[in-house]
Write an enzyme that holds these catalytic residues in place. Structure first.
Site, PDB file in Angstrom:
ATOM      1  N   ARG A 179       7.325   5.779 -26.929  1.00  0.00           N
ATOM      2  CA  ARG A 179       8.218   6.092 -25.811  1.00  0.00           C
ATOM      3  C   ARG A 179       9.426   6.890 -26.320  1.00  0.00           C
ATOM      4  NH1 ARG A 179      10.766   1.780 -21.483  1.00  0.00           N
ATOM      5  NH2 ARG A 179      11.618   0.776 -23.349  1.00  0.00           N
ATOM      6  N   ASP A 184      17.024  -5.979 -23.710  1.00  0.00           N
ATOM      7  CA  ASP A 184      17.177  -4.595 -24.139  1.00  0.00           C
ATOM      8  C   ASP A 184      18.134  -3.911 -23.183  1.00  0.00           C
ATOM      9  OD1 ASP A 184      15.736  -4.050 -21.830  1.00  0.00           O
ATOM     10  OD2 ASP A 184      14.020  -3.166 -22.848  1.00  0.00           O
TER      11      ASP A 184
END
Length: 554
Positions: free
Chosen positions: A178, A458
């Protein structure tokens, strides 16, 4: 250009840099092997070709948000109705991606990469974005680790224990990378005096080093594409990938992509996004945490759509259930995978009863996903892989569930925007403050993935907490203070409550020396205080904090 970048000195690479390419900041050991002149030239061409369009798309986001702030609601586009109504499918999915029932995610750190690729998960999403703090050292070291992982040579020795980690040559876990989203710059690489887009840098650097090897193995390269808001942003990714394929002598369509549907505007353009990437897209993913953040951010000025505290915003809330089921229906109609969301729980070894309750929540969530028709799911910790696999194996005997079309799903605009029922408690308010500060402090110290209260946090989960605080506290903007929100016990949700939470925070944090980024707590508190008091919600915490990361961690 940031003040930090202006004052930085160019790194002296062993070879002359490409024309127009300038490296800013302190050197990172071994970076010349990751940024050779050939890659520099590729980055220069990539930037010059695509940066104007990237800037246009970011400006379009700002203009669109201004409309939402003025009262407009997101909706399906009338100019793309023909795409939604036509019969078409995406390109065939490669054999390596046919079965994705359990995927694990994590930052691009050697130990994490080794453990993830050895975990037995079907796929590992190596993350340069939300679980990675983008100091240039992290970016370069992450790219080096990716290169070595693809080559099969990655190893790691834990400095505190001396334990050795190495890749299992028998691992069948598929690597997916990603890159950063369109909104993030890479301040340490300037081309013609302008920062390159972080996503373009990540994509091109990984492809330059690994695409040929992965293509030869029929393993990609494969990517997860984050935080896009419309089909035009998907088209930009498609064009950038096609450009790289030509320059790297790969057939068009070699690079495959899964798109995270993690913004509210994007849920209204899922058919269009698949169509824009139809030659290379293999699926969409329910990026639920970022999606909740985007709901908050997009509808921040809509007083009738304020969400309750984070713990009450589960996938059973009507607007999230509609989002998930519409994604499944859309993907399966178009021949693509519909990936489920993250289980952020981590084992609670110190409390067996609490651990059992947490794992039961994971089981219930994965059962909901597989019975709804999802083709796979995400976990944040290797211990959750057997739980998720057991449930998907029991209810999905086939590699995927594209045969389940979900023709029963009828989702309207109002379903996707439906207000949620719930409350704000003192504990929920205080937890948002604590998560923001703990996560931001760790991020400023170079860690983008932080365990907090037995959840792997996160940037997305920190963003939920931050944006909720802003929206709750600005609910009465321009109105009488008597119109503010209230906790479930009647306490006004105002800046007095916020300041009290900050004052009481040290007792919750404990010994700062034992927490990630403990020496950055004061900076994190100052940043949260500034962002929360600001008249406008800052689009991204990571963008606001990035200048401090440049100064302190590069």
């Amino acid at each position: 250009m940031t003040a930090a970048a202006e004052s930085a000195h160019p790194t002296q690479l062993h070879a002359a840099p490409a024309q127009g390419f300038r490296r800013l900041g302190r050197p990172v050991a071994g970076e010349e092997t990751i940024l050779p002149p050939e890659l520099q030239s590729l980055l220069v061409d990539l930037h010059r070709l695509f940066e104007p369009t990237r800037r246009q798309r970011l400006a379009a986001r700002v203009a669109r948000q201004a409309e939402f702030d003025a009262g407009v609601l997101p909706d399906f586009r009338s100019d793309t109705r023909a795409i939604r109504e036509a019969n078409w499918t995406v390109a065939p999915i490669p054999a390596a991606l046919q079965d994705r029932r359990v995927e694990i995610t994590g930052p691009v750190e050697p130990k994490m990469i080794i453990n993830a690729l050895n975990s037995g998960a079907n796929c590992f999403m190596a993350d340069f974005e939300d679980s990675n703090a983008p100091s240039f050292a992290n970016q370069i070291n992450g790219q080096r680790a990716m290169r070595d992982a693809v080559a099969g040579t990655l190893s790691f020795i834990a400095p505190d224990t001396g334990k050795q980690y190495a890749l299992d040559p028998a691992s069948k876990t598929v690597l997916i990378v990603r890159p950063r989203g369109w909104h993030l710059d890479e301040a340490h690489i300037h081309i013609d005096g302008q920062a390159i887009g972080g996503g373009l840098f990540d994509l091109a650097t990984f492809a330059f080093h690994n695409a040929a090897t992965l293509a030869w193995r029929d393993r990609g390269p494969y990517f997860y594409l984050p935080k896009m808001e419309c089909m035009e942003e998907a088209q930009l990714w498609d064009e950038a990938m096609a450009f790289l394929e030509v320059r790297l002598n790969l057939p068009i369509g070699t690079m495959k992509a899964t798109v995270l549907i993690e913004t509210l505007p994007a849920v209204f353009e899922m058919h269009e996004i698949l169509h824009a990437l139809r030659g290379r897209v293999v699926g969409l993913n329910c990026g639920r945490w970022d999606y909740i953040f985007s709901y908050l951010k997009t509808l921040r000025r809509h007083r009738d759509r304020v969400l309750p505290e984070r713990g009450q915003v589960t996938m059973t809330q009507p607007f999230l259930k509609a989002y998930s089921e519409l994604l499944i229906q859309t993907c399966h109609r178009r021949g693509a995978h519909a990936m489920g969301g993250m289980a952020a729980q981590i084992p609670i070894n110190s409390d067996p009863e609490a651990n059992a309750r947490a794992m039961d929540r994971v089981r219930a969530d994965k059962l909901r996903e597989v019975t709804a028709g999802h083709d796979g799911t995400w976990v944040a910790h290797p211990a959750l892989i057997p739980i998720a696999r057991e449930i998907f194996d029991a209810h999905m005997p086939t590699p995927n569930q594209q045969h389940i079309k979900r023709d029963d799903v009828q989702v309207s605009r109002d379903d996707l925007l439906k207000p949620s029922i719930g409350t704000i408690t003192q504990a929920g308010f205080d937890n948002n403050v604590e998560v923001c500060v703990r996560y931001t402090a760790a991020w400023l110290a170079g860690s983008g993935c932080v365990p907090i209260h037995h959840l792997m946090e996160d940037a997305a989960t920190a963003e939920i907490s931050r944006s909720q605080l802003w929206q709750w506290l600005h609910y009465a903007d321009g109105r009488s203070s008597s119109e503010c929100l209230h906790l479930d016990d009647g306490t006004p949700v105002d800046f007095v409550l916020f300041e009290r939470a900050l004052i009481n925070l040290p007792s919750k944090l404990g010994d700062r020396r034992r927490m990630p980024g403990g020496d950055k707590v004061d900076a994190a508190i100052a940043l949260l205080d500034r962002l929360t008091h600001a008249d406008t919600l800052e689009p991204f915490l990571t963008s606001a904090a990035y200048p401090q990361l440049i100064d302190t961690a590069v």
